[in-house]
Structures are given as C-alpha cells and as structure tokens.
Design a protein around this motif. Structure first.
Motif, PDB file in Angstrom:
ATOM      1  N   PRO A 174       1.412   1.711  10.820  1.00 32.52           N
ATOM      2  CA  PRO A 174       1.957   1.797   9.458  1.00 32.52           C
ATOM      3  C   PRO A 174       3.307   2.502   9.486  1.00 32.52           C
ATOM      4  O   PRO A 174       3.570   3.358  10.346  1.00 32.52           O
ATOM      5  CB  PRO A 174       0.911   2.638   8.707  1.00 32.52           C
ATOM      6  CG  PRO A 174      -0.327   2.551   9.537  1.00 32.52           C
ATOM      7  CD  PRO A 174       0.119   2.398  10.958  1.00 32.52           C
ATOM      8  N   LEU A 188      -0.457   6.948   3.277  1.00 31.04           N
ATOM      9  CA  LEU A 188      -0.580   7.115   4.718  1.00 31.04           C
ATOM     10  C   LEU A 188      -1.715   8.089   4.983  1.00 31.04           C
ATOM     11  O   LEU A 188      -2.113   8.854   4.099  1.00 31.04           O
ATOM     12  CB  LEU A 188       0.714   7.678   5.314  1.00 31.04           C
ATOM     13  CG  LEU A 188       1.921   6.762   5.426  1.00 31.04           C
ATOM     14  CD1 LEU A 188       3.151   7.580   5.798  1.00 31.04           C
ATOM     15  CD2 LEU A 188       1.687   5.670   6.463  1.00 31.04           C
ATOM     16  N   THR A 212       0.843  -1.181   0.000  1.00 24.90           N
ATOM     17  CA  THR A 212       0.000   0.000   0.000  1.00 24.90           C
ATOM     18  C   THR A 212       0.882   1.235   0.000  1.00 24.90           C
ATOM     19  O   THR A 212       1.835   1.323   0.761  1.00 24.90           O
ATOM     20  CB  THR A 212      -0.902   0.014   1.253  1.00 24.90           C
ATOM     21  OG1 THR A 212      -1.674  -1.180   1.268  1.00 24.90           O
ATOM     22  CG2 THR A 212      -1.836   1.208   1.243  1.00 24.90           C
ATOM     23  N   THR A 213       0.573   2.192  -0.874  1.00 21.25           N
ATOM     24  CA  THR A 213       1.450   3.363  -0.987  1.00 21.25           C
ATOM     25  C   THR A 213       0.708   4.623  -0.564  1.00 21.25           C
ATOM     26  O   THR A 213       0.586   5.569  -1.327  1.00 21.25           O
ATOM     27  CB  THR A 213       1.977   3.501  -2.417  1.00 21.25           C
ATOM     28  OG1 THR A 213       0.867   3.552  -3.322  1.00 21.25           O
ATOM     29  CG2 THR A 213       2.875   2.345  -2.784  1.00 21.25           C
ATOM     30  N   TRP A 239       1.081   6.894  12.487  1.00 21.52           N
ATOM     31  CA  TRP A 239       2.089   6.149  11.728  1.00 21.52           C
ATOM     32  C   TRP A 239       3.468   6.597  12.188  1.00 21.52           C
ATOM     33  O   TRP A 239       3.606   7.604  12.888  1.00 21.52           O
ATOM     34  CB  TRP A 239       1.922   6.335  10.213  1.00 21.52           C
ATOM     35  CG  TRP A 239       1.811   7.757   9.748  1.00 21.52           C
ATOM     36  CD1 TRP A 239       0.674   8.511   9.709  1.00 21.52           C
ATOM     37  CD2 TRP A 239       2.861   8.605   9.267  1.00 21.52           C
ATOM     38  NE1 TRP A 239       0.959   9.768   9.233  1.00 21.52           N
ATOM     39  CE2 TRP A 239       2.285   9.854   8.941  1.00 21.52           C
ATOM     40  CE3 TRP A 239       4.228   8.424   9.057  1.00 21.52           C
ATOM     41  CZ2 TRP A 239       3.028  10.924   8.435  1.00 21.52           C
ATOM     42  CZ3 TRP A 239       4.985   9.484   8.554  1.00 21.52           C
ATOM     43  CH2 TRP A 239       4.361  10.711   8.247  1.00 21.52           C
ATOM     44  N   ARG A 282       4.394   2.088   3.702  1.00 19.39           N
ATOM     45  CA  ARG A 282       3.393   2.757   2.871  1.00 19.39           C
ATOM     46  C   ARG A 282       4.051   3.743   1.897  1.00 19.39           C
ATOM     47  O   ARG A 282       3.520   3.982   0.816  1.00 19.39           O
ATOM     48  CB  ARG A 282       2.388   3.491   3.753  1.00 19.39           C
ATOM     49  CG  ARG A 282       1.698   2.617   4.796  1.00 19.39           C
ATOM     50  CD  ARG A 282       0.829   1.545   4.158  1.00 19.39           C
ATOM     51  NE  ARG A 282       0.187   0.723   5.154  1.00 19.39           N
ATOM     52  CZ  ARG A 282      -1.001   0.995   5.695  1.00 19.39           C
ATOM     53  NH1 ARG A 282      -1.655   2.100   5.346  1.00 19.39           N
ATOM     54  NH2 ARG A 282      -1.529   0.196   6.591  1.00 19.39           N
TER      55      ARG A 282
END
Length: 280
Positions: A56, A5, A2-3, A29, A90
């Motif tokens: 994350p 935040l 997953t890219t 995060w 991320r």
C-alpha cells in the motif's frame, strides 16, 4: 480509494529501490514523495509501479502551498490527481505551510501566522484540494524557528482549529513536535494532549540536528537516526492516539535499508508495549 493504512512503513527513497524489491522485508506500506513521480515515464515511475504492486502507498507532497497567498496550482493538482489514480494511495498529505509567492517556489516549508484569518484561509484551500482529489487531505505540523507578532493561537490550537474548520486529518510529525517544543519552550506531552485524537491519521518519525552556529535551536534535518527524546515522545503519542500507522522518514545521509528497518523494529516494539499498556 481506501483511505487508511495499518502498521509500520518507510519513506521510499531511490537508494532502497533494489533492496526493497530483492528481499522479503518487514514493511507494511511505503510513503512516496509525490513530486518525484509527477513526470510521465522514466525509471522512477516504473519502479513506483513495482512498489505499488507489493505495498500500500501513501502520497506525501512538499509543493501544495496550502497556506500561501498565490492561487492553488491547478497544473500541480491535476498531476497529483493522475498520480493518485495510478497508485491508488491510502492517504494523501502535505505540509501546513507556505512554499511559493508571486509564482516563485522557495523549496522550503515556511511557517504560517497562527490566527483565525489563517485558519479560514487554509481551510478554504483544503476544501478545494479535497474536492479536486476526491479524498481527504492530511496536513503535517512543520518545524519552526520563530513566531509571528500577530499570532493569537498557539500551535495546538491552530492545528485543532484547521481540522475543525476544514475536515482534514493530521499527519503528526513527532520529531517536529520535539523540535518545536525545544525551540519555543512548550511542553511536548501537553501539546499531544490538546490535539484532536480522531484526526491523527499518520505519524512520522525522524531525527534532527543542533544548529551549528550555536543558537541553541534544533533543526529539522531528517538526516540522522531517531533520537531517544523522539522515541520517548512517540511512546506518549501511542498512549494517546493508539494504532496510528507510523513510519521512518530519512531525507539525507540515507543509510542502507537494513539500518532503517532496524529503526522500524524499534517503533514496532514501542507501539506493541504501549498498546498492551492501553489495553490493560
């Protein structure tokens, strides 16, 4: 991977390991300094695994040498790839600068000439890194204290051209914009207006210092609380870029976790107020 935040994060520092894991802290995060976790084994990597189970993670490096003339370091990229597979970040970022020449690492984030040749050089290397990692790269604007005689682009044009040529994103360091605007005499708010809005994927907030030798320069030390001028510029960034994940970055004179969390609440409050303003 997953890219993306969301929300508000902290730069993970060893001084805060125990406090982060001990309590229910309001952090969305964590950003980790990639170079601190590239060696297999040891307490730092064990602690990182614990952190990545709860939050994350974004990876942030200082040794990519994206603007340098030496070939990209294959060993470094492979180690970074192993770390990325371990923590599933991320976002992955480094600095728009050069850090090495002739195999010698300078341990500083050195500015680049801002011209079309540099744009093409950096963009080609960004594409190499993105292919190696299998995910987009974010580049951070760095602080600087000089300009090159063969600059043909200003900083906003330079950043925008690299984004257009390479497809990378931007990690916008608001403190660095503030420092450079002071040092080079440009309008920081106008600078924000000229950046490609969709490319700004992450924001850093930090403090700086005045040059002790009386030059009048501001120095990007990241060793102090976020000052009022940077907070004001962050509010302008929120007005322009919206809900971009933002974090507090502290690299020296690191205070107890409670003090950094208090700064993070200031960021939350500024963002909430100005996002309501945007909606209205």
């Amino acid at each position: 991977m997953t890219t993306s935040l969301h929300g508000f994060g902290l730069g993970l520092r060893p001084q805060h390991y125990d406090a982060l894991l001990a309590g229910d802290v309001r952090v969305d995060w964590l950003e980790i300094l990639s170079e601190n976790y590239l060696v297999e084994g040891g307490r730092p990597l064990w602690m990182l695994d614990r952190m990545a189970e709860r939050w994350p993670v974004a990876l942030h490096g200082v040794s990519l040498n994206i603007g340098g003339s030496d070939p990209l370091d294959g060993d470094y990229l492979r180690a970074l790839g192993r770390l990325a597979r371990r923590v599933r970040p991320r976002l992955v970022s480094d600095h728009l600068c050069w850090t090495r020449h002739g195999g010698v690492q300078f341990h500083d984030l050195l500015p680049l000439p801002q011209n079309d040749d540099t744009v093409r050089h950096v963009a080609a290397r960004v594409r190499q890194v993105q292919d190696a990692l299998g995910m987009p790269l974010l580049l951070e604007n760095v602080s600087s204290y000089l300009r090159f005689a063969d600059d043909t682009l200003d900083e906003a044009q330079f950043l925008s051209a690299i984004v257009a040529e390479s497809g990378c994103g931007l990690l916008l360091d608001v403190n660095n914009v503030f420092v450079n605007a002071h040092n080079h005499g440009f309008d920081a708010v106008a600078f924000l207006d000229r950046l490609p809005r969709e490319a700004v994927r992450q924001i850093h907030l930090a403090g700086h210092s005045e040059d002790a030798h009386g030059s009048g320069l501001l120095i990007d030390t990241h060793d102090a609380p976020v000052p009022d001028g940077v907070w004001s510029l962050y509010a302008e960034a929120v007005r322009r870029f919206g809900e971009v994940p933002a974090m507090i970055e502290r690299d020296d004179h690191i205070p107890p976790l409670e003090e950094v969390l208090a700064e993070l609440e200031v960021a939350r409050g500024i963002a909430a107020a100005h996002l309501l303003e945007r909606a209205a």
